[in-house]
Design an enzyme around this catalytic site. Structure first.
Site, PDB file in Angstrom:
ATOM      1  CG  ASN A   7      -1.818   1.218   1.292  1.00 14.94           C
ATOM      2  OD1 ASN A   7      -1.404   2.313   0.896  1.00 14.94           O
ATOM      3  ND2 ASN A   7      -3.023   1.050   1.779  1.00 14.94           N
ATOM      4  CD  GLU A  34      -4.770   4.314   1.140  1.00 10.38           C
ATOM      5  OE1 GLU A  34      -4.210   3.905   2.160  1.00 10.38           O
ATOM      6  OE2 GLU A  34      -5.310   5.437   1.055  1.00 10.38           O
ATOM      7  CG  ASP A 146      -4.457  -2.056   3.546  1.00  9.91           C
ATOM      8  OD1 ASP A 146      -4.737  -2.759   4.542  1.00  9.91           O
ATOM      9  OD2 ASP A 146      -4.460  -0.815   3.570  1.00  9.91           O
ATOM     10  CG  ASN A 148      -7.520  -1.280   6.243  1.00 10.87           C
ATOM     11  OD1 ASN A 148      -6.663  -0.782   6.960  1.00 10.87           O
ATOM     12  ND2 ASN A 148      -7.884  -0.747   5.090  1.00 10.87           N
ATOM     13  CG  ASP A 217      -0.459  -4.101   4.209  1.00  9.58           C
ATOM     14  OD1 ASP A 217      -1.056  -3.515   3.292  1.00  9.58           O
ATOM     15  OD2 ASP A 217      -0.159  -3.560   5.297  1.00  9.58           O
ATOM     16  CG  ASP A 246       0.176   4.795   6.133  1.00 12.05           C
ATOM     17  OD1 ASP A 246       0.273   4.512   4.917  1.00 12.05           O
ATOM     18  OD2 ASP A 246      -0.895   5.134   6.670  1.00 12.05           O
ATOM     19  CG  HIS A 247       0.279   0.236   4.445  1.00 15.13           C
ATOM     20  ND1 HIS A 247      -0.533  -0.782   4.876  1.00 15.13           N
ATOM     21  CD2 HIS A 247      -0.470   1.368   4.509  1.00 15.13           C
ATOM     22  CE1 HIS A 247      -1.735  -0.295   5.171  1.00 15.13           C
ATOM     23  NE2 HIS A 247      -1.723   1.001   4.964  1.00 15.13           N
TER      24      HIS A 247
END
Length: 256
Positions: A7, A34, A146, A148, A217, A246-247
DNA sequence: ATGGTTGCTTAGCAA
């Protein structure tokens, strides 16, 4: 074959990092989530110059998924193809080297009990039905992205602090388990059962410096491919330095 | 001390 999922949190903001990561790690296939760009703004030319073809399902501002591959991509399909009117670009699949690869961006869910939460749970159900309709558990399938959802407490650095969040809530874990009951196994955990491995750290609250991470992920695979998984890792280094996503990328190696 | 970040778009949303 080296396959990864990442991501990138805006392909525009991560443009340089993406090209550098491809050059350094040389994956055969990379699933992206994303993108945050519409198809015409996707950096196709630069990626082609770097040796990658791309199947894109973009969206302006939010969402957007893609599959990059060194070898040709075929039979590209976008979306969940059900009767729900859903403008969010969260799923793309393609055939690569005889495998069916899916890049998925599961809704975050915002807050438990919210409309977005209901959408997240429904989306996971819709994905389960999509797999049933479209694929067979006997075929070589790689469902990456991802999700989540941190499947278990060992996937969370601080389970008490994250208890009841949209990423760890029992209902989200059940929804993910029901998706996997299609006949999918966690390819990463086949090779890496130990705790302390995370793929996402919040930008806020010093998440990365404190290693307050979660493994959300994933690479899931049908049993036919499970025996070919030879190694798995998370490139925690990619989360370091200036302007990271952030991933971090999750990498799985498959024997030929 | 009840915050804190990032990205897209430009004040507010999403994560």
């Amino acid at each position: 074959m080296r396959l990864a999922t990442w991501n990138v949190n805006s392909v525009r903001a991560r443009h340089e990092r993406l090209l550098a990561w491809l050059a350094a790690h040389q994956p055969d296939v990379l699933c992206l989530q994303e993108l945050k760009v519409a198809d015409p703004s996707f950096p196709l030319d630069e990626l082609r110059a770097a040796g990658y073809e791309a199947a894109i399902h973009g969206q302006k501002t939010y969402n957007g998924v893609a599959i990059l591959s060194r070898t040709p991509l075929g039979e590209v399909e976008r979306g969940l193809a059900d009767d729900v009117d859903d403008p969010q670009a969260r799923l793309i699949s393609a055939r690569v080297q005889g495998l069916r690869v899916i890049s998925a961006y599961v809704p975050n869910g915002a807050v438990v009990g919210s409309e977005k939460w209901a959408y997240k749970l429904a989306w996971l159900q819709r994905l389960r039905r999509h797999l049933e309709r479209r694929f067979a558990r006997t075929e070589p399938l790689l469902l990456c992205g991802d999700f989540n959802v941190a499947p278990e407490d060992r996937d969370v650095a601080n389970p008490a602090a994250w208890a009841g969040s949209v990423l760890t809530h029992a209902e989200a874990r059940v929804a993910l388990a029901e998706l996997l009951s299609f006949g999918l196994v966690d390819a990463f955990r086949l090779k890496r059962p130990e705790p302390g491995l995370y793929s996402w750290w919040d930008y806020r609250m010093l998440g990365f410096p404190k290693n307050d991470g979660l493994r959300i992920d994933h690479v899931f695979t049908t049993p036919t491919l499970a025996g070919r998984v030879s190694a798995a890792s998370i490139d925690r280094n990619e989360r370091k330095g200036k302007q990271p996503s952030d991933h971090a990328p999750v990498i799985v190696e498959l024997t030929d």
